[in-house]
Design a protein around this motif. Structure first.
Motif, short mmCIF file in Angstrom:
data_model
loop_
_atom_site.label_atom_id
_atom_site.label_comp_id
_atom_site.label_asym_id
_atom_site.label_seq_id
_atom_site.Cartn_x
_atom_site.Cartn_y
_atom_site.Cartn_z
N SER A 104 4.35 -1.68 -4.62
CA SER A 104 4.94 -0.60 -4.93
C SER A 104 6.40 -1.02 -4.96
O SER A 104 6.07 -2.21 -5.03
N SER A 108 4.22 3.51 8.65
CA SER A 108 4.08 5.01 7.72
C SER A 108 5.07 5.71 7.25
O SER A 108 5.60 6.68 6.46
N TYR A 151 -7.00 6.89 7.34
CA TYR A 151 -8.37 5.74 7.01
C TYR A 151 -9.62 6.84 7.85
O TYR A 151 -10.00 6.19 9.35
N LYS A 209 -10.40 -1.31 1.78
CA LYS A 209 -8.79 -1.21 0.80
C LYS A 209 -7.75 -1.69 0.50
O LYS A 209 -7.58 -3.43 1.28
N ASN A 210 -7.77 -1.47 -1.04
CA ASN A 210 -6.83 -2.11 -1.87
C ASN A 210 -5.75 -1.29 -2.30
O ASN A 210 -6.01 -0.05 -3.00
N LEU A 211 -4.32 -1.49 -1.87
CA LEU A 211 -3.47 -1.10 -1.73
C LEU A 211 -2.47 -1.99 -2.99
O LEU A 211 -2.22 -2.71 -2.70
N LYS A 212 -2.25 -0.72 -4.22
CA LYS A 212 -1.47 -1.29 -5.20
C LYS A 212 -0.04 -1.70 -4.89
O LYS A 212 0.43 -0.87 -4.13
N LYS A 235 -4.71 -6.13 0.55
CA LYS A 235 -6.29 -5.59 0.59
C LYS A 235 -6.45 -5.90 2.83
O LYS A 235 -5.81 -6.50 3.00
N GLY A 256 1.03 -4.02 7.70
CA GLY A 256 1.16 -4.42 6.45
C GLY A 256 2.54 -4.97 6.12
O GLY A 256 2.69 -6.05 6.80
N TRP A 262 5.00 -1.66 2.75
CA TRP A 262 4.04 -1.77 2.13
C TRP A 262 3.09 -1.66 3.56
O TRP A 262 2.56 -2.69 3.45
N PHE A 318 -0.41 -0.53 5.81
CA PHE A 318 -1.77 0.70 5.64
C PHE A 318 -2.09 1.50 7.40
O PHE A 318 -1.84 0.48 8.11
#
Length: 241
Positions: A193, A141, A154, A188-191, A179, A127, A147, A149
């Protein structure tokens, strides 16, 4: 005249040569020892080819001007920075060990894309984050102002050795989107932060024996999948890390 009448006689090599002279013109016999030597030569040739391939990759990194796919002579590279966890091991574009590593430039273009190849399986996070030097010994994480993944978040697919993870950072929309692609397929699409402000840097964290190979620009070697339409490799801006 006496010399002309002398007939040439083949010397008798029965005492010095262990093989019967009458068998010299026949097809050589293949013994188990012969097959063992052939197998050893085959293994040696395979190892040499693998070493030459690795040498070629190193030459591309240190002498990009000699290759057609290089960008510009003397152009700096987007690569890992010195900001990394104490247990993270970096060699050229490979990352392994335990902890987080940051790239040496921020993402400033509207749509950037980069890839990681899974060389050894394990837990990884990919990320972007703010250029903080805190908590680099843990996964993305577990860090603030990131931000990311996580491979553990998953469950629809199993990440295997040789797979490619693509990251698309899209600033063209009202809200930034991160993305995530698995072997070229969007998973995955992560909006965006709200905790992240200012410049963000591509980053990665590894653990549990994971090793990844990064491709940030797509210049030293082409991207395996992508970039998606409208995206391009990370542009080198300035080295401030």
């Amino acid at each position: 005249q006496q010399r002309a009448n002398i007939r040439y006689q083949r010397p008798d090599r029965s005492d010095t040569h262990p093989i019967d002279p009458t068998l010299e013109a026949t097809e050589p016999r293949h013994t188990p020892h012969h097959h063992d030597n052939h197998a050893k030569r085959l293994v040696h040739t395979t190892l040499m080819a693998d070493q030459l391939s690795k040498l070629c990759c190193c030459l591309k990194v240190y002498f990009p001007c000699f290759f057609d796919d290089a960008k510009v002579y003397g152009a700096p590279l987007v690569c890992f920075s010195e900001i990394k966890g104490p247990r993270v091991r970096i060699s050229n574009f490979y990352v392994a060990g335990v902890g987080t590593a940051l790239v040496n430039v921020p993402v400033i273009q509207n749509r950037a894309y980069w890839e990681f190849k899974i060389c050894e399986t394990g837990h990884f996070c990919v990320g972007v984050c703010e250029p903080s030097k805190k908590t680099l010994d843990c996964h993305l994480s577990d860090r603030k102002r990131t931000w990311q993944f996580s491979s553990k978040s998953y469950s629809k697919a199993e990440f295997k050795k040789g797979d490619f993870i693509g990251i698309g950072y899209d600033l063209a929309d009202i809200r930034p989107v991160l993305k995530i692609y698995h072997n070229g397929k969007l998973v995955k699409n992560l909006k965006g932060s709200k905790d992240i402000q200012g410049d963000v840097y591509p980053c990665v964290s590894v653990g549990d024996g994971c090793m990844l190979e990064a491709n940030f620009e797509g210049s030293l070697q082409n991207f395996q999948f992508g970039p998606p339409q409208g995206f391009s490799g990370i542009m080198y801006t300035r080295d401030i890390l």
